[in-house]
Design a protein around this motif. Sequence first.
Motif, PDB file in Angstrom:
ATOM      1  N   ASP A 101     -11.329  -1.994  -4.531  1.00 23.56           N
ATOM      2  CA  ASP A 101     -11.140  -1.185  -3.312  1.00 23.56           C
ATOM      3  C   ASP A 101     -11.744  -1.898  -2.114  1.00 23.56           C
ATOM      4  O   ASP A 101     -10.859  -1.640  -1.005  1.00 23.56           O
ATOM      5  N   GLU A 104      -8.949  -4.411  -1.550  1.00 21.26           N
ATOM      6  CA  GLU A 104      -7.841  -3.649  -1.153  1.00 21.26           C
ATOM      7  C   GLU A 104      -7.778  -3.340   0.435  1.00 21.26           C
ATOM      8  O   GLU A 104      -7.031  -3.527   1.242  1.00 21.26           O
ATOM      9  N   TYR A 108      -5.895  -4.523   3.609  1.00 23.11           N
ATOM     10  CA  TYR A 108      -5.061  -3.699   4.600  1.00 23.11           C
ATOM     11  C   TYR A 108      -5.808  -4.096   6.029  1.00 23.11           C
ATOM     12  O   TYR A 108      -4.839  -3.863   6.930  1.00 23.11           O
TER      13      TYR A 108
ATOM     14  N   TYR B  49      -0.303  -0.025  -2.266  1.00 20.98           N
ATOM     15  CA  TYR B  49      -0.889  -0.776  -3.316  1.00 20.98           C
ATOM     16  C   TYR B  49      -2.301   0.466  -3.644  1.00 20.98           C
ATOM     17  O   TYR B  49      -2.730   0.993  -3.007  1.00 20.98           O
ATOM     18  N   PHE B  51      -5.312   1.771  -5.302  1.00 25.27           N
ATOM     19  CA  PHE B  51      -6.811   1.937  -5.084  1.00 25.27           C
ATOM     20  C   PHE B  51      -7.334   2.318  -6.370  1.00 25.27           C
ATOM     21  O   PHE B  51      -6.894   3.384  -6.894  1.00 25.27           O
ATOM     22  N   LYS B  52      -8.721   2.095  -6.582  1.00 26.23           N
ATOM     23  CA  LYS B  52      -9.356   2.333  -7.702  1.00 26.23           C
ATOM     24  C   LYS B  52     -10.007   3.996  -7.527  1.00 26.23           C
ATOM     25  O   LYS B  52      -9.683   5.016  -8.150  1.00 26.23           O
ATOM     26  N   TYR B  53     -10.549   4.092  -6.434  1.00 23.88           N
ATOM     27  CA  TYR B  53     -11.199   5.544  -6.029  1.00 23.88           C
ATOM     28  C   TYR B  53     -10.780   5.843  -4.522  1.00 23.88           C
ATOM     29  O   TYR B  53     -11.162   6.927  -4.266  1.00 23.88           O
ATOM     30  N   LEU B  54     -10.716   4.986  -3.847  1.00 24.94           N
ATOM     31  CA  LEU B  54     -10.587   5.043  -2.430  1.00 24.94           C
ATOM     32  C   LEU B  54      -9.269   6.125  -1.867  1.00 24.94           C
ATOM     33  O   LEU B  54      -8.222   5.815  -2.714  1.00 24.94           O
ATOM     34  N   ALA B  57      -8.938   5.988   4.842  1.00 23.92           N
ATOM     35  CA  ALA B  57      -9.811   5.180   5.575  1.00 23.92           C
ATOM     36  C   ALA B  57      -9.532   5.227   7.184  1.00 23.92           C
ATOM     37  O   ALA B  57      -8.219   5.526   7.411  1.00 23.92           O
ATOM     38  N   ILE B  59      -9.982   4.154  10.811  1.00 23.54           N
ATOM     39  CA  ILE B  59     -10.643   2.858  11.589  1.00 23.54           C
ATOM     40  C   ILE B  59     -10.021   2.914  13.017  1.00 23.54           C
ATOM     41  O   ILE B  59      -9.072   3.250  13.502  1.00 23.54           O
ATOM     42  N   VAL B  67      -5.390   5.692  10.596  1.00 25.77           N
ATOM     43  CA  VAL B  67      -5.769   6.419   9.462  1.00 25.77           C
ATOM     44  C   VAL B  67      -4.903   5.642   8.251  1.00 25.77           C
ATOM     45  O   VAL B  67      -3.615   5.570   8.330  1.00 25.77           O
ATOM     46  N   MET B  68      -5.443   4.964   7.286  1.00 29.77           N
ATOM     47  CA  MET B  68      -4.898   4.564   6.118  1.00 29.77           C
ATOM     48  C   MET B  68      -4.960   5.516   5.094  1.00 29.77           C
ATOM     49  O   MET B  68      -5.936   6.212   4.751  1.00 29.77           O
ATOM     50  N   ILE B  97     -15.183   2.354  11.623  1.00 26.22           N
ATOM     51  CA  ILE B  97     -14.541   2.434  10.491  1.00 26.22           C
ATOM     52  C   ILE B  97     -15.280   3.620   9.595  1.00 26.22           C
ATOM     53  O   ILE B  97     -16.503   3.655   9.335  1.00 26.22           O
ATOM     54  N   TYR B  99     -14.823   5.468   5.504  1.00 26.53           N
ATOM     55  CA  TYR B  99     -13.647   5.210   4.375  1.00 26.53           C
ATOM     56  C   TYR B  99     -14.194   6.336   3.315  1.00 26.53           C
ATOM     57  O   TYR B  99     -15.279   6.843   3.470  1.00 26.53           O
ATOM     58  N   ASP B 101     -14.453   7.491  -0.643  1.00 27.79           N
ATOM     59  CA  ASP B 101     -14.143   7.437  -1.938  1.00 27.79           C
ATOM     60  C   ASP B 101     -15.258   8.115  -2.573  1.00 27.79           C
ATOM     61  O   ASP B 101     -15.919   8.864  -2.145  1.00 27.79           O
ATOM     62  N   SER B 103     -18.227   6.869  -4.027  1.00 25.47           N
ATOM     63  CA  SER B 103     -19.496   6.204  -3.815  1.00 25.47           C
ATOM     64  C   SER B 103     -20.224   7.005  -2.574  1.00 25.47           C
ATOM     65  O   SER B 103     -21.358   7.009  -2.597  1.00 25.47           O
ATOM     66  N   LYS B 107     -22.902  11.150   1.478  1.00 21.53           N
ATOM     67  CA  LYS B 107     -23.353  11.038   2.593  1.00 21.53           C
ATOM     68  C   LYS B 107     -23.151  11.922   3.706  1.00 21.53           C
ATOM     69  O   LYS B 107     -22.125  12.739   3.483  1.00 21.53           O
TER      70      LYS B 107
END
Lengths: 134, 194
Positions: A101, A104, A108, B49, B51-54, B57, B59, B67-68, B97, B99, B101, B103, B107
């Motif tokens: 991630d 990736e 981006y 494309y 993402f595994k967990y995201l 995000a 910025i 915002v992505m 920034i 994000y 996910d 992990s 927080k």
Amino acid sequence: MRQIKIPLLDHIGEQIRDLRKHYNSGEGISQEALAHQLKVAANTVSRWETGTYRPGLEDLEKLARFFGVSIISFFPQDIAEPENDDLLALLRTARQLHPEDLEELRKYAEFRKARRIYKGRSRPQPGRKGAKHK
Amino acid sequence: MNLTSDYYDLKLLARRVRAENGLTSPRVQQSDLRRIYFKNGIEIDYWPYPFKYLRGAFICDDLGTTVMLAQNLPQDPMIFTMAHELKHFLKDRHLGISYCDESNISKTIEIGAEVFASEFLFPDQYFIEYMQRMKVKRGYCDAEMIVKLKHQTRTTLSYAGLAIKAERLRYAPSGSLTRLKGWRKLEKLYTKQC
């Protein structure tokens, strides 16, 4: 004001040709085969290389992924190097992210930067060079 | 200031943004959030494309405010992520920034965004009113009632989000809904019954 020695489209075209010719340890890949891989029309790659067509940012992203390079590498160094703070900030804060991630997200961030360069530095109309659109 | 008052403030903020933008039901759509983003000059990038967990995000830097969003997100998680990132725009712009996910979900700043998003999509007060209308007493809300609530309100807050809310507002015993899997199966059963 910085001077760009060659027009941006021509520079991008040269970069694409260069990457294509050196692909696979110098073996190269034909324009048609590359077009097939990218799922674009057969003559599109040729037109990108000659600066006749302007590749979209999404096309550049696909090319970057295919050749395993950064999207930023399609732009002249003098306009692509500054303003790197966003990437540094990203890498500082995103350490906990899964490595895939993070990678990736880095791509981006580069895409965003490429967009600024593309929008800010060159204003050609999409389509044929010099063609006018209604 | 402590966490509880911070979260309370975030809920107030969520309700204020809803009011300012004419949102009066628990059915907030992508178009509503896109409108709010546009009004605030936030650019959206749907990243194609995987993402595994995201999920998304935010910025904010010299390249603009963006915002992505992971393009492959289903509708409800997409809307939740958009609301979540909106909180980062409203409160955490100075960080540059953020994000989201798996992990960093624990927080404080991310919990705050989850609290904001949940209130933004389905304010607690509405939830309580619906529970009362459905004659559900505190401690007695089960999965079937949550499915019914989602159908009746057509809310875009996900089952997971509704489960958390029901437990937090003590309508369901702790863990009774949030540990539950198979919401879609329950939904199918409910649809068949209807």
